[in-house]
Design a protein around this motif. Structure first.
Motif, PDB file in Angstrom:
ATOM      1  N   ALA A   1       0.836  -1.204   0.000  1.00 51.39           N
ATOM      2  CA  ALA A   1       0.000   0.000   0.000  1.00 51.39           C
ATOM      3  C   ALA A   1       0.873   1.258   0.000  1.00 51.39           C
ATOM      4  CB  ALA A   1      -0.923  -0.003   1.212  1.00 51.39           C
ATOM      5  N   ILE A   2       1.938   1.232   0.804  1.00 54.65           N
ATOM      6  CA  ILE A   2       2.860   2.374   0.849  1.00 54.65           C
ATOM      7  C   ILE A   2       3.601   2.515  -0.477  1.00 54.65           C
ATOM      8  CG2 ILE A   2       4.909   3.326   1.970  1.00 54.65           C
ATOM      9  CD1 ILE A   2       4.017   1.917   4.538  1.00 54.65           C
ATOM     10  N   LYS A  46       2.551   1.896  -3.384  1.00 60.70           N
ATOM     11  CA  LYS A  46       1.668   2.568  -4.335  1.00 60.70           C
ATOM     12  C   LYS A  46       1.602   4.066  -4.057  1.00 60.70           C
ATOM     13  CE  LYS A  46      -1.328  -1.396  -5.300  1.00 60.70           C
ATOM     14  NZ  LYS A  46      -2.717  -1.936  -5.210  1.00 60.70           N
ATOM     15  N   LEU A  47       1.527   4.424  -2.769  1.00 64.41           N
ATOM     16  CA  LEU A  47       1.429   5.839  -2.403  1.00 64.41           C
ATOM     17  C   LEU A  47       2.676   6.631  -2.799  1.00 64.41           C
ATOM     18  CD1 LEU A  47      -0.213   5.603   1.137  1.00 64.41           C
ATOM     19  CD2 LEU A  47      -1.273   6.493  -0.939  1.00 64.41           C
ATOM     20  N   LEU A  48       3.845   5.986  -2.676  1.00 65.65           N
ATOM     21  CA  LEU A  48       5.103   6.681  -2.928  1.00 65.65           C
ATOM     22  C   LEU A  48       5.667   6.423  -4.329  1.00 65.65           C
ATOM     23  CD1 LEU A  48       6.937   6.209   0.508  1.00 65.65           C
ATOM     24  CD2 LEU A  48       5.434   8.064  -0.245  1.00 65.65           C
ATOM     25  N   HIS A  49       4.926   5.700  -5.131  1.00 69.68           N
ATOM     26  CA  HIS A  49       5.399   5.388  -6.487  1.00 69.68           C
ATOM     27  C   HIS A  49       5.591   6.685  -7.288  1.00 69.68           C
ATOM     28  CE1 HIS A  49       5.426   3.770 -10.597  1.00 69.68           C
ATOM     29  NE2 HIS A  49       5.810   2.631 -10.042  1.00 69.68           N
ATOM     30  N   ARG A 102       2.614   8.187  -8.921  1.00 67.80           N
ATOM     31  CA  ARG A 102       1.673   8.816  -7.991  1.00 67.80           C
ATOM     32  C   ARG A 102       2.184  10.185  -7.532  1.00 67.80           C
ATOM     33  NH1 ARG A 102      -2.094   6.059  -4.656  1.00 67.80           N
ATOM     34  NH2 ARG A 102      -3.438   7.596  -3.657  1.00 67.80           N
ATOM     35  N   GLN A 103       3.498  10.339  -7.543  1.00 63.72           N
ATOM     36  CA  GLN A 103       4.115  11.576  -7.070  1.00 63.72           C
ATOM     37  C   GLN A 103       4.422  12.561  -8.202  1.00 63.72           C
ATOM     38  OE1 GLN A 103       4.898  12.287  -3.751  1.00 63.72           O
ATOM     39  NE2 GLN A 103       3.825  10.400  -3.188  1.00 63.72           N
ATOM     40  N   GLU A 154      -3.490   6.053   8.364  1.00 64.30           N
ATOM     41  CA  GLU A 154      -4.220   6.696   7.277  1.00 64.30           C
ATOM     42  C   GLU A 154      -3.622   8.062   6.936  1.00 64.30           C
ATOM     43  OE1 GLU A 154      -8.338   6.844   8.204  1.00 64.30           O
ATOM     44  OE2 GLU A 154      -8.579   4.665   8.243  1.00 64.30           O
ATOM     45  N   TYR A 190       1.226   8.858   5.216  1.00 60.41           N
ATOM     46  CA  TYR A 190       1.864   9.135   3.925  1.00 60.41           C
ATOM     47  C   TYR A 190       1.014  10.012   3.016  1.00 60.41           C
ATOM     48  CZ  TYR A 190       5.387   5.813   5.312  1.00 60.41           C
ATOM     49  OH  TYR A 190       6.394   5.188   5.989  1.00 60.41           O
ATOM     50  N   LYS A 191      -0.044  10.593   3.564  1.00 59.92           N
ATOM     51  CA  LYS A 191      -0.845  11.510   2.759  1.00 59.92           C
ATOM     52  C   LYS A 191      -0.086  12.805   2.494  1.00 59.92           C
ATOM     53  CE  LYS A 191      -5.505   9.899   3.826  1.00 59.92           C
ATOM     54  NZ  LYS A 191      -6.815  10.238   4.443  1.00 59.92           N
TER      55      LYS A 191
END
Length: 310
Positions: free
Chosen positions: A38-39, A41-44, A47-48, A130, A133-134
């Motif tokens: 999940a992380i 994906k968030l930091l890919h 995504r950035q 939640e 990493y937003k």
């Protein structure tokens, strides 16, 4: 990429691999693997891509020098035990008063009976995760808060809690005494395995049978994220909170189950005990807020660090 892209104190201070991944010290193999991806994906980079170059570089540095090492440590059970031992050592060095002064939630947990503290701890970790990493600006402060919660939790439990245990087999029928549930309640809880949400639900049923309340809560939260309109998930989550004497939250979930399905048998069974009347109306805004697990934590702040609304 150079590690100097990270503030020096991050590498030095963020040495709790559980906190870096935003998970509790009770996390199992599946939960660790799921959170890591999940992380990722968030930091890919894709995504950035809309962020500034400095933010993109920071995201890559966090993943390379903090996330990956944490995951490499926690994916091995023996290394997890070493991590727990080191955290316990850190917790013994820090006085209880020092820990509680750094976190209002930590103070709250220390004042609770152990069963309630365990459930609240899991809820708090989920809330912080939640937000973690937003926004990379708040990553350091949030991760520190998770570390404090982990240290507080480890002070409340005996070392043998973290010794290797036999894996719980998740199957429709288990030869284990059902904890505090009657035969009719077993009928009301429907074990069906047809999709991912229902697999979470099935695991929750097994954890309820074993009185592993925090694990049951996490599975039901995951199920609701995938199928937010399934009344069975809310009904069982309400029952789990009721067993832990969290009547306010139990009432919220039982009410929501009946709102989705007025004929839900498990919810109907406990509605009278929770003083829920047929066709009861509730303010939609307050209900939506209450349905978020994070609503339990809204009254807390992260000390002097920037506010993180969970």
């Amino acid at each position: 990429m150079s590690q100097t892209l990270l503030p020096p104190k991050w590498v030095e201070k963020l040495c709790d691999p559980y906190a870096v991944l935003g998970i509790s010290v009770l996390a199992d193999d599946r939960q660790i693997f799921k959170r890591y991806h999940a992380i990722a994906k968030l930091l890919h980079p894709d995504r950035q891509s809309k962020n500034s170059n400095s933010d993109q570089q920071l995201a890559t540095a966090i993943f390379s020098h903090l996330i990956n090492p944490a995951y490499q440590q926690l994916k091995h059970r023996q290394k997890r035990l070493i991590a727990i031992a080191m955290l316990r050592s850190d917790g013994r060095v820090l006085e209880q008063k020092t820990l509680s002064s750094q976190s209002a939630i930590a103070q709250e947990i220390m004042e609770m009976p152990t069963p309630q503290a365990e459930l609240f701890y899991e809820e708090a970790i989920a809330c912080y995760a939640e937000a973690q990493y937003k926004s990379l600006d708040q990553f350091y402060q949030v991760t520190q808060q998770i570390t404090i919660l982990n240290l507080v939790y480890l002070r409340l439990h005996k070392p043998d809690l973290f010794l290797p245990q036999k894996t719980v087999t998740i199957i429709p029928e288990v030869k284990v005494k059902l904890v505090e549930l009657t035969l009719s309640e077993q009928t009301d809880v429907k074990p069906v395995l047809t999709n991912y949400a229902q697999r979470h639900y099935q695991r929750a049923i097994e954890y309820v049978r074993l009185a592993k309340w925090p694990l049951a809560v996490q599975e039901l939260r995951d199920a609701i994220k995938l199928e937010p309109n399934n009344s069975d998930y809310y009904a069982l989550l309400g029952l789990v909170h009721l067993k832990q004497k969290f009547t306010g939250m139990a009432r919220v979930y039982i009410y929501q189950a009946l709102k989705l399905n007025p004929q839900n048998s498990l919810a109907l069974k406990y509605a009278p005990e929770l003083k829920i009347q047929p066709n009861e109306n509730t303010n939609p805004k307050s209900m939506a807020k209450a349905l978020s697990i994070a609503a339990l934590l809204n009254r807390f702040r992260l000390g002097k660090s920037p506010q993180v609304k969970c």
